[in-house]
Design a protein around this motif. Structure first.
Motif, mmCIF file in Angstrom:
data_model
loop_
_atom_site.group_PDB
_atom_site.id
_atom_site.type_symbol
_atom_site.label_atom_id
_atom_site.label_comp_id
_atom_site.label_asym_id
_atom_site.label_seq_id
_atom_site.Cartn_x
_atom_site.Cartn_y
_atom_site.Cartn_z
ATOM 1 N N ASN A 195 -66.999 -46.740 48.096
ATOM 2 C CA ASN A 195 -68.062 -45.758 48.133
ATOM 3 C C ASN A 195 -67.543 -44.328 48.104
ATOM 4 N N GLY A 196 -66.341 -44.212 47.578
ATOM 5 C CA GLY A 196 -65.726 -42.888 47.607
ATOM 6 C C GLY A 196 -66.164 -42.027 46.426
ATOM 7 N N ASN A 197 -66.913 -42.581 45.519
ATOM 8 C CA ASN A 197 -67.237 -41.800 44.337
ATOM 9 C C ASN A 197 -68.192 -40.671 44.682
ATOM 10 N N PRO A 198 -67.742 -39.459 44.663
ATOM 11 C CA PRO A 198 -68.593 -38.332 45.071
ATOM 12 C C PRO A 198 -69.734 -38.087 44.090
ATOM 13 N N ALA A 199 -69.599 -38.584 42.888
ATOM 14 C CA ALA A 199 -70.662 -38.356 41.904
ATOM 15 C C ALA A 199 -71.965 -38.972 42.381
ATOM 16 N N LEU A 200 -71.862 -40.131 43.066
ATOM 17 C CA LEU A 200 -73.066 -40.800 43.558
ATOM 18 C C LEU A 200 -73.859 -39.883 44.459
ATOM 19 N N ARG A 201 -73.132 -39.192 45.362
ATOM 20 C CA ARG A 201 -73.833 -38.323 46.300
ATOM 21 C C ARG A 201 -74.251 -36.999 45.671
ATOM 22 N N LEU A 202 -73.408 -36.496 44.805
ATOM 23 C CA LEU A 202 -73.744 -35.233 44.150
ATOM 24 C C LEU A 202 -75.003 -35.374 43.292
ATOM 25 N N ALA A 203 -75.149 -36.559 42.729
ATOM 26 C CA ALA A 203 -76.279 -36.748 41.803
ATOM 27 C C ALA A 203 -77.599 -36.919 42.543
ATOM 28 N N ALA B 60 -77.493 -42.178 34.153
ATOM 29 C CA ALA B 60 -77.179 -41.082 33.227
ATOM 30 C C ALA B 60 -76.850 -39.818 33.994
ATOM 31 N N ASN B 61 -77.644 -39.558 35.084
ATOM 32 C CA ASN B 61 -77.350 -38.401 35.940
ATOM 33 C C ASN B 61 -75.937 -38.478 36.502
ATOM 34 N N ILE B 62 -75.655 -39.699 37.001
ATOM 35 C CA ILE B 62 -74.343 -39.888 37.610
ATOM 36 C C ILE B 62 -73.234 -39.624 36.602
ATOM 37 N N ALA B 63 -73.416 -40.165 35.428
ATOM 38 C CA ALA B 63 -72.398 -39.972 34.393
ATOM 39 C C ALA B 63 -72.249 -38.499 34.066
ATOM 40 N N ALA B 64 -73.393 -37.814 34.058
ATOM 41 C CA ALA B 64 -73.340 -36.378 33.758
ATOM 42 C C ALA B 64 -72.545 -35.643 34.823
#
Lengths: 366, 317, 353
Positions: B32-40, B47-51
């Motif tokens: 769960n370390g992927n910060p993109a998940l929380r930033l999004a 698609a948001n996450i990928a962006a």
């Protein structure tokens, strides 16, 4: 009897037998830095081109003051240290650069007994374990009988086996150290100031014990000492060291009767004699001043800064170890106690340092 | 001396490099370390996450991310993934709080550690010694948050003499000390115990030294022998220890005290960032901690050299 | 003539976990002005404890004392700590065995001397430092002014002992106690230091108490000798009494076991069999009896320290043997010594703590 390492034995009775131990032009330098926060670097010339040999059953006394390199030389001889240059041969085999594994078969043959009997025995082990560990390496088995016999041989009782080192007096601890060394049936034991830490009366006991053991087992000893008093009673030959060099090498009694090097004379003169009249009336010639730094030893003869008889040549040319008729060797430009016929028969010793000059002393006025 | 300090600073660069890589990798591998998940955001589409991943570079190889992050740290541009606030400016706000806490506490623990340790060492084996040792072990073993809460309970809720939380800047020195008094004590109790024990052992050793006997044989008074010979020599291990401890507390080890007393210091900041799996602040704080350790241990070594002339010149025979 | 220092029936005991250890037992001797008195004995003989007690350095919760050590009109055994502080380093100075550890490694040697001067005399720092430099120069330290700023580790062992001597002399003491001052030094340095102590004694007239295990050192410098064994004085006399007419078998053994460079090399080194007794469990009779080849029935009772003729003879010994018998028996193989029944002797006795 000992012969200079590289020689074909010029003295009487040529030795066809290989010496037990030979040291050839041995040198040991330790890096030394003047200051922790980065200072100038140099080397301590602990042992600087020394050649010696030791015959089977012989005792070589190695004498000198602190910093002369005697302990370093002794440790190189049993390969506790790896020399910087030169060769160490045991029974003719070159062991100078053997690794720990290759050294193992030789370790059994050469043992060392240290000065401080307190520090060299594990305080948490009983005598049985201390000696037992050594016995396991020996061919003679590790049974209780062997242990009892060993304790008996060094003058301890069987019940001492279950005690810890701190329960013994200094002399007894040194006996434990000797028993441990004996356990592997060695041929050579290096005794590094074995009695210096003991009381006078106990010193004599341990020296006599070492003497007896030598007769019994045909051991060879290198006996390291800081003065000339105790070694006299155990040595066949004595080498006097000064600042990393052997300055005199002679049959034991000869050295006391006829010291050739002024440093030896000084050492003899500085040992007090327990007889007020004799001690106070004898002429003494003591070395002056302080020992120079072994990092930057004096040029020429290393003793010239403290020698009462130093001349110009002593400051410029390192005197070679010179072999006088009769087997007495000394490295001095102005030898004491030698006759003109001695000087006429003198030759440069094969054991002389490579850096030393080639001029052997000439008779005074000649 | 200068060469020694330069060498130590050189090794500091290596230490910082190693620490940063290690910290970075830890966050790479925890689940769960992927910060993109929380930033999004909560309702993000893939698609948001990928962006987000693209914008922040999370889809790049690890080493590229590392280099980019480091670049941002050293240019001072790094921002929190959780809040978007600049990390360096946050750290600048937190540092005075933690520094006040640590330095104040250090004064306390050094003073009491030295007094108690010297007393215990000089009277080794006596009731004084036994009593001090018991106190020390109590201090060492009691968790600092317990001490903190006990202090708050007694002095804030019952007696109303000290505030239970908050920080007041140095602009108001009285308020500053007033608010920090309890945190100082809570933090200092542990270290007082440790330092007192260390100094006690050192004093006992020193008392057996020949030079102490010489000092007495010279006719010096008990006071002179104690201060000038025993204490002076015994302090040496305490000095090197305090360098490391002050650095460690400064680098975030005061987390618990800061949380208990609600002090917005570095430890508090670190605890929040770790809870949010927010890599940039954690990375910055870790680097800062490592840097503090290197600096303070270098200072301690220099002081050590000044206290003990023997290590200034090595290789004397 | 009144003695400079009179030690009378001094007894020192330490309580240990294993029992009460009597380190010094009824020791009496006198030191005259300008005299060099040697106290000789092996480890555990009580010679160092005697010296340290004179300095008041053995006091502690586990120590108890009786007897007196009188310096002028002051008994050092019962003196207050304040009185002792004035005596130590002022009237009585001491140098120790190991110069490598006896100086504080973190202070400059000049400062360490200044500290002592200022503890006893109201002198300002600069004047005291000038004195310290003079003293260092006097004991043979080259470039004394510069060297006063050095730390102890920058000196050799011999030079450190010279620093110790300079420090000891800084307040012009009446008595210098030297506890094995040369034991840790090289032989050539030992000779230099002994010569230095001898010179200073003559020039300054201090009484010197030289404690050593080495009879050779005693022979070179002492005027009178006290021989100690297991906490007691076993023999006391002039230099020639002890060396040429020794009365106690322990003294014979000690003299015999010192290797002599001026004599022929003996087949075996003469020794004293066994080890000294534990001070916790002392033999009830003569303490040396268990190691003495000449012991007989009387030795189960403690002998007194006595002289042949108390009126004229200051030479005393603690032995039951009659003097003429003793004179006959002390010669072994042409020299003084104690007969030994060879090598079975070592392990035996109780191990010493």
């Amino acid at each position: 009897m000992m012969v200079p390492a590289t020689s074909a034995a010029p003295q009487s009775g040529a030795h066809d037998k290989v010496p037990l131990l030979e040291l050839e032009h041995l040198q040991m330098l330790f890096p030394a830095r003047a200051a922790a926060f980065g200072g100038k670097r140099g080397h301590v010339h602990a042992v600087d081109d020394v050649s010696l040999a030791l015959a089977e059953g012989e005792t070589l006394g190695l004498v000198g003051e602190s910093g002369c390199g005697k302990t370093t030389l002794a440790r190189c001889a049993v390969r506790l240290l790896a020399p910087t240059a030169g060769k160490v041969r045991f029974r003719g085999a070159d062991i100078t650069s053997l690794g720990p594994r290759a050294m193992r078969p030789y370790r059994k043959h050469m043992q060392i007994v240290f000065q401080d009997p307190q520090g060299s025995l594990n305080p948490r082990k009983r005598v049985r374990q201390i000696i037992g560990a050594a016995l396991e390496l020996s061919a003679g088995g590790s049974g209780d009988d062997r242990l009892r016999m060993l304790l008996d041989q060094v003058g301890l009782n069987p019940e001492h086996a279950n005690r810890f080192p701190h329960e013994f007096s200094g002399g007894q601890r040194q006996r434990i150290g000797v028993a441990r060394a004996l356990a592997v049936d060695p041929q050579l034991i290096v005794l590094d100031e074995p009695v210096s830490a003991l009381d006078v009366s106990i010193q004599a006991q341990v020296v006599n014990l070492l003497d007896d053991l030598q007769d019994e087992f045909g051991l060879s000893y290198i006996f390291v000492a800081h003065d000339l008093s105790v070694v006299r009673h155990v040595s066949d030959r004595i080498a006097v060291m000064y600042l990393g060099k052997v300055v005199e090498l002679s049959p034991a009694e000869e050295l006391y009767r006829r010291p050739v090097h002024p440093y030896t004379l000084g050492l003899l003169g500085s040992i007090p004699i327990p007889d007020p009249v004799v001690s106070r009336s004898r002429p003494r010639q003591l070395p002056r001043g302080e020992l120079p730094s072994p990092i930057d030893p004096p040029a020429g003869c290393r003793f010239h800064t403290r020698c009462p008889g130093a001349t110009d040549i002593c400051r410029e040319v390192e005197p070679p170890l010179t072999l006088y008729p009769g087997g007495h060797e000394a490295a001095c430009h102005h030898p004491l106690n030698v006759s003109s016929s001695d000087i006429a028969g003198a030759v440069r010793s094969p054991a002389a340092s490579r850096s030393s000059g080639s001029v052997v002393p000439v008779p005074p006025g000649g | 001396m200068a060469r020694f300090v330069l060498r130590r600073l050189g090794s500091a660069v290596l230490v910082l490099f190693a620490v940063s890589i290690l910290t970075f990798l830890i966050f790479e591998v925890i689940p769960n370390g992927n910060p993109a998940l929380r930033l999004a955001g909560r309702t993000a589409t893939p698609a948001n996450i990928a962006a987000v991943e693209r914008i922040y570079g999370f889809n790049k190889p690890v080493y590229v991310q590392y280099v980019r992050t480091m670049e941002q740290i050293f240019t001072g541009k790094i921002v929190s993934y959780a809040t978007g606030v600049n990390v360096i400016s946050q750290l600048k706000q937190a540092l005075p709080v933690t520094a006040s806490l640590v330095l104040g506490a250090a004064v306390l623990w050094l003073f009491f550690g030295i007094v108690l340790g010297l007393l215990a060492g000089l009277h080794a084996g006596s009731t004084i010694d036994t009593g001090i040792s018991a106190l020390n072990f109590l201090g060492i073993s009691a968790p600092s948050f317990v001490i903190g809460y006990v202090l708050i309970y007694v002095f804030s809720f019952k007696l109303h003499v000290f505030p239970s939380s908050g920080y007041v800047g140095l602009a108001d020195p009285l308020g500053w000390a007033y608010h920090l008094a309890m945190p100082w004590v809570s933090l200092a109790i542990l270290y007082t115990g440790i330092y007192s024990q260390v100094l006690r052992a050192s004093v006992v050793d020193t008392l057996n030294e020949d030079f102490v006997r010489t000092a007495r044989a010279k006719g010096l008074s008990h006071r002179q022998v104690t201060l000038h010979h025993v204490l002076r020599t015994s302090l040496i291990p305490v000095v090197s220890l305090s360098g490391l401890d002050i650095a460690a507390v400064l680098g975030g080890s005061a987390i618990i005290i800061e949380v208990v007393f609600d002090l917005p210091g570095i430890g508090y900041y670190a605890s929040q960032s770790i809870g949010a799996l927010d890599v940039p602040p954690v990375l910055v704080i870790t680097l800062f901690g490592a840097f503090a350790v290197v600096i303070f241990s270098t200072i301690a070594d220099v002081v050590y050299g000044l206290l003990d002339p023997r290590i200034r010149v090595a290789g004397s025979r | 003539m009144t003695a400079l220092l009179a030690v009378e029936h001094l007894q020192v005991e330490f309580r240990t976990e294993e029992g009460v250890l009597r380190a010094v037992d009824d020791v009496s001797f006198e030191l005259q002005r300008g005299e060099l008195l040697g106290i000789v004995g092996e480890s555990g003989s009580g010679k160092s404890v005697t010296a340290m007690t004179i300095m008041g350095l053995t006091r502690g919760p586990n120590a108890s004392f009786s007897g007196r050590a009188v310096l002028g009109d002051l008994d050092l055994v019962t003196a207050s700590e304040r009185q002792l502080e004035r005596v130590r380093g002022g009237r009585v100075a001491m140098i120790f065995q190991d110069p490598m550890t006896a100086l504080n490694p973190v202070h400059r040697v000049g400062d360490q001397i200044v500290e002592q001067i200022r503890a006893h005399q109201s002198e300002n720092r600069r004047a005291a430092m000038d004195r310290a430099v003079d003293l260092l120069d006097r004991v043979g330290i080259p470039r004394a002014k510069e060297r006063a700023r050095s730390y102890p580790h920058e000196f050799s062992g011999g030079m450190r002992q010279r620093v110790m001597i300079a420090m000891a002399l800084s307040c012009s003491p009446e008595i210098l106690i030297a506890d094995e001052p040369t034991t840790a030094l090289d032989v050539t340095t030992q000779a230099q230091i002994l010569a230095e102590i001898g010179t200073l004694r003559k020039e300054l007239g201090v009484g010197v108490l030289l404690i050593t295990h080495d009879l050779g050192v005693i022979a070179d410098v002492a005027d009178r000798v006290v021989v100690m064994y297991a906490g007691q004085v076993v023999e006391q006399g002039s230099l020639s009494d002890i060396f040429y007419d020794p009365r106690h078998p322990y003294t014979w053994g000690l003299l015999g076991s010192v290797p002599r460079l001026d004599a022929d090399r003996p087949e075996r080194l003469p020794t004293i069999p066994g080890t000294p007794p534990s001070l916790l469990r002392r033999p009830t009779g003569c303490r040396f009896a268990p190691r003495c080849a000449w012991r007989f029935e009387a030795c189960s009772r403690p002998p007194a320290l006595k002289s042949d003729d108390p009126e004229t003879d200051e030479h005393t010994g603690r032995c039951w043997l009659d003097l003429d018998v003793a004179r006959e028996r002390r010669v072994v193989g042409g020299t003084l010594g104690l007969p030994v029944d060879d090598r079975t002797t070592a392990g035996g006795g109780a191990a010493n703590p």
